[in-house]
Design a protein around this motif. Structure first.
Motif, mmCIF file in Angstrom:
data_model
loop_
_atom_site.group_PDB
_atom_site.id
_atom_site.type_symbol
_atom_site.label_atom_id
_atom_site.label_comp_id
_atom_site.label_asym_id
_atom_site.label_seq_id
_atom_site.Cartn_x
_atom_site.Cartn_y
_atom_site.Cartn_z
ATOM 1 N N MET A 17 -43.850 -22.419 -0.201
ATOM 2 C CA MET A 17 -43.713 -22.905 1.174
ATOM 3 C C MET A 17 -45.089 -22.925 1.841
ATOM 4 O O MET A 17 -45.890 -22.008 1.657
ATOM 5 C CB MET A 17 -42.770 -22.007 1.981
ATOM 6 C CG MET A 17 -41.321 -22.092 1.531
ATOM 7 S SD MET A 17 -40.583 -23.686 1.902
ATOM 8 C CE MET A 17 -40.470 -23.570 3.674
ATOM 9 N N GLY A 18 -45.339 -23.986 2.602
ATOM 10 C CA GLY A 18 -46.598 -24.088 3.337
ATOM 11 C C GLY A 18 -47.759 -24.640 2.532
ATOM 12 O O GLY A 18 -48.835 -24.874 3.090
ATOM 13 N N GLU A 108 -47.209 -31.347 3.207
ATOM 14 C CA GLU A 108 -47.012 -29.898 3.305
ATOM 15 C C GLU A 108 -45.596 -29.558 2.873
ATOM 16 O O GLU A 108 -44.630 -30.189 3.315
ATOM 17 C CB GLU A 108 -47.234 -29.444 4.746
ATOM 18 C CG GLU A 108 -47.035 -27.963 4.954
ATOM 19 C CD GLU A 108 -47.309 -27.536 6.387
ATOM 20 O OE1 GLU A 108 -47.060 -26.354 6.687
ATOM 21 O OE2 GLU A 108 -47.753 -28.372 7.200
ATOM 22 N N THR A 110 -42.192 -27.950 3.002
ATOM 23 C CA THR A 110 -41.364 -27.352 4.057
ATOM 24 C C THR A 110 -40.004 -26.900 3.533
ATOM 25 O O THR A 110 -39.231 -26.313 4.274
ATOM 26 C CB THR A 110 -41.155 -28.347 5.216
ATOM 27 O OG1 THR A 110 -40.539 -29.541 4.705
ATOM 28 C CG2 THR A 110 -42.472 -28.693 5.894
ATOM 29 N N LYS A 120 -39.071 -30.534 -0.339
ATOM 30 C CA LYS A 120 -39.144 -31.294 0.921
ATOM 31 C C LYS A 120 -40.573 -31.182 1.427
ATOM 32 O O LYS A 120 -41.154 -30.085 1.465
ATOM 33 C CB LYS A 120 -38.150 -30.751 1.943
ATOM 34 C CG LYS A 120 -38.051 -31.607 3.194
ATOM 35 C CD LYS A 120 -36.788 -31.315 3.983
ATOM 36 C CE LYS A 120 -37.024 -30.203 4.968
ATOM 37 N NZ LYS A 120 -35.890 -30.011 5.904
ATOM 38 N N ASP A 122 -43.397 -32.398 4.490
ATOM 39 C CA ASP A 122 -43.808 -33.007 5.739
ATOM 40 C C ASP A 122 -45.014 -33.876 5.411
ATOM 41 O O ASP A 122 -45.931 -33.430 4.716
ATOM 42 C CB ASP A 122 -44.181 -31.919 6.755
ATOM 43 C CG ASP A 122 -44.582 -32.496 8.087
ATOM 44 O OD1 ASP A 122 -43.763 -33.206 8.686
ATOM 45 O OD2 ASP A 122 -45.715 -32.235 8.530
ATOM 46 N N GLU A 136 -41.184 -37.622 6.337
ATOM 47 C CA GLU A 136 -40.692 -36.548 5.484
ATOM 48 C C GLU A 136 -40.300 -37.148 4.138
ATOM 49 O O GLU A 136 -39.731 -38.239 4.078
ATOM 50 C CB GLU A 136 -39.480 -35.901 6.145
ATOM 51 C CG GLU A 136 -38.971 -34.672 5.437
ATOM 52 C CD GLU A 136 -37.847 -34.025 6.217
ATOM 53 O OE1 GLU A 136 -38.139 -33.195 7.102
ATOM 54 O OE2 GLU A 136 -36.679 -34.360 5.956
#
Length: 147
Positions: A17-18, A108, A110, A120, A122, A136
């Protein structure tokens, strides 16, 4: 292109994540002309300066999908990278990109569904710090289990 991450693959097992990856590319007249040829979109707002001067843009602009293609390049070459399968993409065009603009295309993480290999992302493109495209993407990432 300048200042990009190395190309390759990040397998689903290693995605976090991130996580962010990006590329920078100056949009040239040649890019716009080549995109027009490949896509068969010869709208004069992209190719004819005198025509484009009389539009709301007051000058030539790049095809929106040319800018969106930079997002595809980040996804297909960096995050997750080689072997990634696109499942969906939403896009919102916020401002025009013009010949000579340096576009920063960034994705990024997400969301992650490891069991389905789904990621997923961004997505955003910026020119001089201003967002010109947001969206997205949902992709299927490669896995070491399928090497």
């Amino acid at each position: 292109m300048l200042d990009n991450f190395p190309r390759g693959t990040i397998c689903i097992e290693d995605i976090e994540m991130g996580m962010v990856r990006y590329l920078r590319k100056e949009i040239t007249d040649k890019d716009i002309e080549m995109f027009a040829e490949v896509s068969t979109d010869h709208n004069p707002v992209h190719l004819d300066e005198s025509y484009a001067q009389d539009t709301m843009f007051q000058g030539r602009i790049a095809h929106g999908m040319l800018t969106a293609g930079l997002i595809s390049a980040v996804i297909g070459e960096q995050l997750p990278g080689h072997g990634t399968i696109y499942m969906s993409q939403s896009l919102k065009f916020l401002a025009p990109v013009r010949p000579g603009d340096l576009v920063l295309a960034e994705v990024e993480v997400t969301g992650i569904e490891i069991d389905k290999r789904r990621v997923k992302l961004d997505c955003r493109c910026m020119v001089e710090g201003k967002k010109v495209l947001v969206g997205e993407a949902m992709v299927m990432a490669p896995s070491r289990k399928f090497d």
